[in-house]
Structure formats: C-alpha cells, structure tokens
Design an enzyme around this catalytic site. Structure first.
Site, short mmCIF file in Angstrom:
data_model
loop_
_atom_site.label_atom_id
_atom_site.label_comp_id
_atom_site.label_asym_id
_atom_site.label_seq_id
_atom_site.Cartn_x
_atom_site.Cartn_y
_atom_site.Cartn_z
N ASP A 128 40.00 5.06 -5.13
CA ASP A 128 39.25 5.70 -6.21
C ASP A 128 39.96 5.50 -7.54
O ASP A 128 41.13 5.12 -7.60
CB ASP A 128 39.07 7.19 -5.93
CG ASP A 128 40.40 7.95 -5.83
OD1 ASP A 128 41.32 7.42 -5.18
OD2 ASP A 128 40.52 9.04 -6.40
N GLU B 180 42.16 10.07 -4.09
CA GLU B 180 43.55 10.46 -4.40
C GLU B 180 43.61 11.26 -5.69
O GLU B 180 44.39 12.21 -5.81
CB GLU B 180 44.41 9.19 -4.52
CG GLU B 180 45.90 9.46 -4.68
CD GLU B 180 46.38 9.51 -6.12
OE1 GLU B 180 47.56 9.82 -6.35
OE2 GLU B 180 45.57 9.23 -7.03
#
Length: 489
Positions: free
Chosen positions: A77, A144
C-alpha cells in the site's frame, strides 16, 4: 538523467507497473490480484492469506539448495496525498512520475516509492533466473500505512525462513536494527452550536506550503506543524479577547506532519484590526523561527460570512488543549548503538470539525500519533497526551491497538553478513542504527521470535507528502547489496 538511464532497468520497469495499479491503504485488491497472477504465471508457489498478504516462494539455484531461506518483505500500500488543486482519483488513476536530476518524483502526488520500490526489487529478483541464491520467500504485506493490518493478521505458521530482509527503509547506507512502536490517540469534543452574539466579526485564516513529512522519520527535523501554528495564534489571541472558534480543519493522515490547515473564528468587532496586526506579527515571527526548514510558507487571513459558533467554554477548552498537547520529540535514545536518535515523540496530526445536518450539533475530532522505541515510554507519552485532553474535558478519548517496537538483536548473523557484503561492494561500512517509525519487523518479532531481521532501502525524502522523491542511484546500490546478501548467506 532520463528514464532510459534508469538502473537497474528491471526494478524500475516493475516500479512503473506498480504505479499503474491503484493501491491506497485498505484498497490494495488490484495489487493483490497483480501479484497473484505474477507468481502463478511463472510457476512459483503463490499464497494469498485471508488478510490479503501475498507470499511468493522461489526455490534455490543449483548448489545453493542447502542455504537458509531468506524472507524478503515489503508492503504494497501507499500513502495517497496530493497538492491542493491537483486532480486525481487514487482509486482508479495511475501515479505519473518524472525525473528531476538524480531524483524521481510524481506529478502533484505522493510517489509511492514507500514501499513500491521495495516491491519492485522483490519482483525483479523473482523474475530473474540468472541470480544465484538459496530459497527465497517474498512477502508482500497490505495496509502497512494505516494500521499494519497485514503484518498484524499474518499467521504465525506461514513463513518458513529464519532470516528476514525488510525493504522499507529510506536511507541507503543505513542498516536499521530497531524500530519504534506506536499508538494513536483520538479525542472528541461534542457541542451544540450557537448563534453568534451581536457585535462579533468573523475571520478566516490559513497556512499552507509547509514541508510536512513522516511523523516518525522527520519528527526531529524542526518542521512546522500547521495545527500547532494555528493553535498558537488562537491561544495567543484568546489571552487578549473573547475569541470564538467556528471551524478548525487541518491534516489528513495520522502518520504525516501536517502541512496546511484553516480556522474560522469570531472576535468582537472592535478587535478585528488588532487581530490583523497580531496575525502579521505572528507570521513574521514564525518565518524567523523556522527560517531553515520552512522556506515556502503561505499565510492568508480575511473576513468571512457569519456562521454558528462553538460554545464559549468548549471553544476555549479546544484551543487550550491544542496549545498544550505535546508535539515533537519527547525524549532521545540513550543506547550507545542508537545514541542521538529520537526515542519517543508525539505528532498532532488531524483536527476536523463537523456539523450535523440540522446545523445544531457539532463535533471536533483531534488525532495525535505517539511513537517510542521503548514500550514503557510509549505508555508514558500516550498517557501524557491523554491527560491533556482529560483536563480539557474531551467527551471521548480512544487509543488504537497500536503496534510493538522491534528491539535490536546484538548477535544478528544477517546483519554481520550484510555488513561484510556492503564493505566488499562499496569499500565503506554502513551505519547501524534504529528508526523512529513503525516497521512491520516489530509484529514479525512477536509472531516469529526466532527471526533474524534487518531493514534496508534506497534513499527517499519527503515521504508521505507530495514532495516524496526517490534517489535513483541509491536503488542500484540496494539492488546490488540484496543480490550479494543472497549469494553469501
């Protein structure tokens, strides 16, 4: 330097492919599908766990079958932020990149090198059949940036390797062996909006153009926080006159230093010129205070339409809390191997005022992010921030579950191998240090206590902001180092 000069070519080719795939935190489905197809199309063992983490395994090359398995890990991400006025749909549009000297940047947005470049290095390794290596286990974790959801949900029996190389650091030549744990504190003030008393004059002020940055990695660099600047001005005027807050909106992300914000407030009509003069003086003083780090501040102030106000007592308590809450470095690490780095900090990240449809009930939400490489001091700074909002009479205070710190392993075999490789390749020693930011290594250490871990990465600056940029030559050094580590395990 042009795009034709990008080396390693395979890494930058995969980075381009990755940046064509929308992957905001919590919306990584397209990236997960891409990784699954990548692994399966090459005949590699590919696993997508129930959280959405992807594991792709590649067997050893000839004569390397008995080497230990190395886990190589990145997160899929990215933080999605843009400059004001730049149009982009982060759920559907690609990230557009360009070359600026030795740096790669994005047009008006975050670049996504955090941690897209780590993913690209992994994909290039998996795709190349000429590299000598033992068994490789490439782990791609999701979400994350907004809660470490992927690492937190990873099962404790999935990974086979005994060593883990994390590719989520941002300074080439620095070997990270420790990271901070963190929690987020959210305080909410609720109120019934009131009509403005007669004789009040409405004003709006804003600040933008601040450097911003990562609330862990950049917290010690004396960068201005838009929330704290606006709160300072409001508190200063509150000491002089009856100032009433209507709106306070600044910040978007819990892990970014706030770059811009605006306030709407009312003062007695007779004080409006005093406020304007004070604002000009204040702006000048702040520019002098931050003359090294903030060279592009843009200030604005003007009159605005009347609107409903936060009740006087609540307005005063919100302003006072924002003035008082700690922001910045709280303590410095005393460990000899990590001496001088930030140990504990807090970042005032978001202030958002909202009004219900009936235009009567309002809410002010304040989000602060705390970090520490020492878990007991993380508890201390969380309680320190909480105490401010308790004293200010917040209606609700909540803490996120947080994530653990990663403690340095003084006997790391992986670190010794990597150090020797670095010296052999570049004729100099890397710097061993910790990072004042959350790495998934902390959660991996909880689930896999035996793991020997190290974090490296190419040089990036302006991470989590539209100023994010990737130092192109450093990518090749990390690539060469990673290949050399694989060969020498």
């Amino acid at each position: 330097m042009t795009k034709k000069d990008l080396n390693p070519a395979a890494v930058f080719r995969f980075f381009k492919e990755i940046n064509n795939i929308p992957r905001p935190s919590k919306h990584e489905e397209k990236m997960i599908a891409y990784l699954k197809e990548f692994g399966e199309s090459r005949g590699l063992e590919t696993i997508v766990d129930e959280i959405g983490n992807v594991i792709i395994r590649k067997g050893a090359t000839n004569s390397y079958e008995n080497r230990p398995t190395l886990i190589i890990q990145s997160h899929i991400d990215m933080v999605c932020d843009r400059v004001a006025g730049h149009e982009i749909d982060f759920l559907n549009d690609p990230i557009e990149t360009y070359i600026d000297g030795e740096w790669m940047r994005a047009k008006g947005t975050t670049l996504g090198a955090d941690d897209g470049i780590g993913c690209a290095i992994e994909l290039a390794l998996l795709d190349d059949n000429t590299i000598e290596h033992g068994p490789i286990e490439c782990l791609f974790t999701r979400d994350e940036e907004t809660g470490l959801t992927g690492a937190n949900g990873l099962k404790g029996n999935l990974l086979k390797g005994s060593m883990l190389l994390n590719l989520d650091s941002e300074d080439e030549g620095l070997f990270y062996v420790s990271c901070a744990g963190g929690k987020t504190t959210t305080a909410t003030f609720r109120y019934i909006l009131e009509d403005a008393p007669k004789g009040m004059f409405f004003m709006q002020a804003s600040v933008k153009g601040l450097a911003g940055g990562h609330s862990g990695d950049d917290i010690n660099k004396k960068r201005a926080n838009a929330i704290k600047l606006l709160a300072r001005f409001l508190y200063q005027e509150q000491q002089k006159m009856n100032i009433r807050l209507a709106q306070f909106n600044a910040g978007k992300l819990h892990n970014a230093i706030t770059r811009e914000g605006s306030i709407t407030f009312a003062v007695p009509f007779a004080e409006k010129e005093t406020v304007r003069v004070d604002w000009n003086v204040f702006c000048s003083e702040i520019e002098e205070e931050f003359h090294v780090t903030e060279k592009h501040i843009v200030w604005q102030m003007g009159s605005t339409d009347n609107e409903k106000l936060i009740p006087e007592d609540c307005s005063k308590r919100i302003i006072t809390a924002l003035q008082a809450v700690h922001n910045g470095v709280f303590s410095v690490c005393q460990d000899e191997d990590l001496g001088g780095m930030t140990e504990t900090s807090s970042n005032t990240a978001v202030v958002k005022t909202t009004i219900n449809d009936d235009n009567k009930q309002g809410e002010c939400m304040i989000i602060c992010s705390q970090r520490s490489n020492i878990m007991s001091n993380l508890t201390n700074i969380v309680n320190t921030v909480r105490a401010v909002f308790e004293l200010a009479g917040a209606d609700n205070i909540e803490h996120s579950d947080g994530y653990p710190a990663w403690k340095m392993n003084p006997n790391s075999r992986l670190r010794t191998i990597a150090e020797n490789c670095y010296k052999g390749l570049f004729d100099q020693s890397p710097k061993i240090t910790g990072i004042h930011a959350g790495l998934e290594c902390g959660l991996f250490a909880q689930k896999y206590p035996h793991l020997d871990m190290l974090s490296i990465g190419p040089t990036m600056r302006g991470v989590h902001s539209p100023d994010e940029r990737l130092h192109i030559p450093s990518v090749e050094k990390v690539w060469k180092l990673t290949i050399n580590i694989l060969k020498n395990i």
